[in-house]
Design a protein around this motif. Sequence first.
Motif, PDB file in Angstrom:
ATOM      1  N   GLY A 174      48.026  36.299  34.139  1.00  0.00           N
ATOM      2  CA  GLY A 174      46.880  36.849  34.763  1.00  0.00           C
ATOM      3  C   GLY A 174      46.750  37.958  35.048  1.00  0.00           C
ATOM      4  O   GLY A 174      45.781  38.897  34.293  1.00  0.00           O
ATOM      5  N   LYS A 175      47.640  38.825  35.359  1.00  0.00           N
ATOM      6  CA  LYS A 175      47.694  40.307  35.452  1.00  0.00           C
ATOM      7  C   LYS A 175      47.635  41.113  34.093  1.00  0.00           C
ATOM      8  O   LYS A 175      46.730  42.559  33.843  1.00  0.00           O
ATOM      9  CB  LYS A 175      48.820  40.549  36.467  1.00  0.00           C
ATOM     10  CG  LYS A 175      48.838  40.406  37.660  1.00  0.00           C
ATOM     11  CD  LYS A 175      50.340  41.060  38.140  1.00  0.00           C
ATOM     12  CE  LYS A 175      50.138  40.369  39.802  1.00  0.00           C
ATOM     13  NZ  LYS A 175      51.153  41.625  40.430  1.00  0.00           N
ATOM     14  N   THR A 176      48.049  40.687  33.173  1.00  0.00           N
ATOM     15  CA  THR A 176      48.218  41.136  31.882  1.00  0.00           C
ATOM     16  C   THR A 176      47.227  41.169  31.037  1.00  0.00           C
ATOM     17  O   THR A 176      45.999  42.712  31.094  1.00  0.00           O
ATOM     18  CB  THR A 176      49.365  40.275  30.435  1.00  0.00           C
ATOM     19  OG1 THR A 176      50.241  40.358  31.446  1.00  0.00           O
ATOM     20  CG2 THR A 176      48.796  41.082  29.523  1.00  0.00           C
ATOM     21  N   LEU A 177      46.322  40.189  31.849  1.00  0.00           N
ATOM     22  CA  LEU A 177      44.794  39.700  31.483  1.00  0.00           C
ATOM     23  C   LEU A 177      43.776  40.239  32.198  1.00  0.00           C
ATOM     24  O   LEU A 177      43.050  41.474  31.045  1.00  0.00           O
ATOM     25  CB  LEU A 177      44.402  38.137  31.079  1.00  0.00           C
ATOM     26  CG  LEU A 177      44.822  37.663  30.392  1.00  0.00           C
ATOM     27  CD1 LEU A 177      45.229  35.891  30.213  1.00  0.00           C
ATOM     28  CD2 LEU A 177      44.764  37.885  28.580  1.00  0.00           C
ATOM     29  N   ASP A 178      43.693  40.841  32.675  1.00  0.00           N
ATOM     30  CA  ASP A 178      42.723  41.412  33.874  1.00  0.00           C
ATOM     31  C   ASP A 178      43.354  42.880  33.131  1.00  0.00           C
ATOM     32  O   ASP A 178      42.219  43.429  33.124  1.00  0.00           O
ATOM     33  CB  ASP A 178      43.687  41.234  35.665  1.00  0.00           C
ATOM     34  CG  ASP A 178      43.003  40.360  35.572  1.00  0.00           C
ATOM     35  OD1 ASP A 178      42.580  39.407  35.240  1.00  0.00           O
ATOM     36  OD2 ASP A 178      43.436  39.928  37.311  1.00  0.00           O
TER      37      ASP A 178
END
Length: 315
Positions: A56-60
């Motif tokens: 999720g952090k990567t996508l954000d």
Amino acid sequence: MTRHHSPTARSAARMGCGLALGALALGLVSPAMAEDYRPQPGQTPIQSSNNESFFGKTLDYIENNSYGRLGPLYFHYYGSSSELHVDNAQGLAAQAFGPGGSDLAHTGSSAGDKLTLGGTIGLYIPMTNHHLAVEVLLAPPLKLDFEVAKDAIDEPLAPTALNGANGETIPTGVPALGRTIGSFKALPPNFTIVYRPWTDTMIQPYIGAGAMYLYTYDTDVNNEVLNELGEPELYLSKPVACVGQLGADFNLPHNMFLNADVKYVGCAEVKARVSGIRINSPTLSPTFGPINVGSVSSTNDFRAVLYSISFGMHF
């Protein structure tokens, strides 16, 4: 027509590029680095909790620190090559070119220019305050002409052969080849790392460096002289070349921008070989049969420039 690819090979190559890009994105954005958001003007910062997943952090991070641009792309080739080399002339070919291997003086090979559409996807590297970014150039397959150069365009490669009764040479009647020998398709993956010294100005110049895989396929010899007695086979090697890049972004409202970009591609040698050449001689072939040349090769010092003007957007 000669073909040197298969659906399986092309699918594997495309899958490999996709996996490489995915691994690159995940490798750049670690859980700690994913906190380093810097939204573009007008964007809302992402509020990320410590419990958010790595994925999720990567996508954000990608959502708030990437950009893309699209526009016309012009490929200009200006490399040089060795003289055309007849690898192993025998029979009538040895009478025309000389026995064994021989160079054809004042000849060479080249590639044609091409105008196409190109797109770039960029991702700012974490913890660099948007000074560094990695870019990938995407373009549809380029269909380029494979050409001969210098005297090989207008003069017959084998104007005379044998000796007459009084020692005079006998004209072969073989015509000149003309410029275009055939064609090939190029799908060159292009990765660069870009440095922007200023990131808060309306005009943002940058410089970059990277690599390009000179992947070619779908080769085809379509020259009438060479194809008269059967189509030869065109082979091109596939080295990795270096890339140097200069450009500038011109920021517009609403996270949009205009871009001008120039890439130099070089530091690579491409080996070219046309094999299975059989030439018809109007004066000699009716008596002695075709001239079986075998193969002709050259080594190209690959140098090209890619020019592009594009419209872009920060995501």
